[in-house]
Design an enzyme around this catalytic site. Structure first.
Site, PDB file in Angstrom:
ATOM      1  CB  ALA A   1      -0.939   0.002   1.210  1.00 41.70           C
TER       2      ALA A   1
ATOM      3  CB  THR B   1       0.534   6.609   0.723  1.00 42.60           C
ATOM      4  OG1 THR B   1       1.951   6.535   0.547  1.00 42.60           O
ATOM      5  CG2 THR B   1       0.046   5.375   1.465  1.00 42.60           C
TER       6      THR B   1
ATOM      7  CD  GLN C   1       1.641  -7.260   0.272  1.00 45.53           C
ATOM      8  OE1 GLN C   1       2.606  -6.506   0.350  1.00 45.53           O
ATOM      9  NE2 GLN C   1       1.141  -7.867   1.330  1.00 45.53           N
TER      10      GLN C   1
ATOM     11  CG  HIS D   1      -3.734  -9.214  -1.216  1.00 47.61           C
ATOM     12  ND1 HIS D   1      -3.067  -8.367  -0.349  1.00 47.61           N
ATOM     13  CD2 HIS D   1      -3.323 -10.468  -0.891  1.00 47.61           C
ATOM     14  CE1 HIS D   1      -2.280  -9.081   0.445  1.00 47.61           C
ATOM     15  NE2 HIS D   1      -2.415 -10.351   0.128  1.00 47.61           N
TER      16      HIS D   1
ATOM     17  CB  CYS E   1     -21.703 -13.440  -9.167  1.00 49.81           C
ATOM     18  SG  CYS E   1     -23.082 -14.383  -8.435  1.00 49.81           S
TER      19      CYS E   1
ATOM     20  CB  CYS F   1     -23.233 -17.610 -11.387  1.00 47.82           C
ATOM     21  SG  CYS F   1     -23.043 -15.855 -11.860  1.00 47.82           S
TER      22      CYS F   1
ATOM     23  CB  CYS G   1     -25.399 -12.023  -9.603  1.00 44.31           C
ATOM     24  SG  CYS G   1     -24.815 -12.602 -11.222  1.00 44.31           S
TER      25      CYS G   1
ATOM     26  CG  ASN H   1       7.832   0.437   3.984  1.00 45.53           C
ATOM     27  OD1 ASN H   1       6.938   0.648   3.161  1.00 45.53           O
ATOM     28  ND2 ASN H   1       7.583   0.234   5.254  1.00 45.53           N
TER      29      ASN H   1
END
Length: 271
Positions: free
Chosen positions: A30, A34, A109, A129, A137, A140, A162, A234
């Site tokens: 994530a 940002t 992710q 993810h 749906c 189905c 659906c 990071n």
């Protein structure tokens, strides 16, 4: 103007390692989005930090069992800043890395689709993810773009069902964004593809993830066990910093483009 900052020895080490790499896997979380205005989940300004009840809506069993949770989920989707977000310099840097021919696979992710909008090749990517830009749906299995279903919610359908007719009457099944919620298994083919790439890469670059959510975070130790170099970029510490060869705690939108640019191969093919 000249840059008077002293050289960062850790950045220099990362540049040297990335410049030598020829088969890279990138794992994004994530934090890379940002700067585009898409909040993370558990950070100081994260979605779940500000609204702990929102985490419940990401639990599959609760979503299926509780119509009120589904109604709140649809309204939250409509208000999400991701629909107006634009790719940032971090996304663009990974497109540049791909164009250098050294990116084997981008595993994200994130569910916001910003990598594709920046120009990343969907065939060289795994959305581990899932994606919020599609709706599926649960009965189905029909999958469709999110836009038409969101329009139905705006028009007054609080919990749209659906409308497909798979060989008979209208399905009527529960609709959900095509994301992996807590309690759902990852798509086995996606996980297998990501793990195979991690085993064969010579460098794994983790960007914008706290590396605390598995099995996606498990790609880092998997790559390291098979001899890959690990570089982490990071904004703050991650759960797997101790495994990395180099850790860069810096703003991603500034650090990642610099790292990619400085490690660009020369026209002759050398680093």
């Amino acid at each position: 103007m000249p840059d008077d900052r002293p050289p960062d020895p850790e950045l220099a080490r990362a540049v040297a390692l990335v410049a030598r790499a020829r088969r890279m896997v990138v794992l994004t979380g994530a934090g890379i989005s940002t700067d585009s205005g898409v909040p993370d989940f558990r950070g100081p300004n994260g979605v779940w930090t500000k609204d702990p009840a929102a985490e419940k809506m990401a639990t599959f069993q609760t979503y299926v069992a509780d119509p009120e949770v589904r109604r709140r989920s649809w309204q939250n989707r409509l208000r999400s800043p991701m629909w107006d977000a634009e790719p940032n310099a971090g996304h663009a840097a990974l497109v540049e890395l791909e164009h250098s021919g050294r990116l084997d696979l981008l595993v994200t992710q994130n569910i916001d689709g910003l990598h594709q909008r920046a120009g990343s090749d969907p065939d060289r990517m795994v959305e581990i993810h899932g994606s919020a830009r599609d709706i599926v749906c649960l009965q189905c299995g029909h999958r469709q773009p999110a836009g038409p279903v969101h329009d139905r919610v705006r028009a007054g359908e609080l919990d749209p069902a659906c409308l497909e007719r798979p060989g008979g009457p209208v399905c009527g099944g529960i609709l959900k964004s095509a994301t992996i919620s807590f309690g759902q298994s990852l798509v086995e083919a996606d996980l297998r593809r990501a793990e195979e790439a991690a085993r064969r890469c010579d460098l794994l670059l983790a960007v914008g993830s706290t590396l605390g959510v598995y099995p996606a975070a498990g790609l880092v130790p998997l790559a390291a066990r098979h001899g890959a170099v690990v570089v982490i970029v990071n904004g703050g510490p991650t759960d797997l910093d101790d495994l990395a060869d180099v850790v860069l705690h810096a703003p991603i939108g500034e650090c990642l483009p610099e790292l990619v640019s400085l490690s660009r191969p020369s026209p002759s093919g050398g680093a």
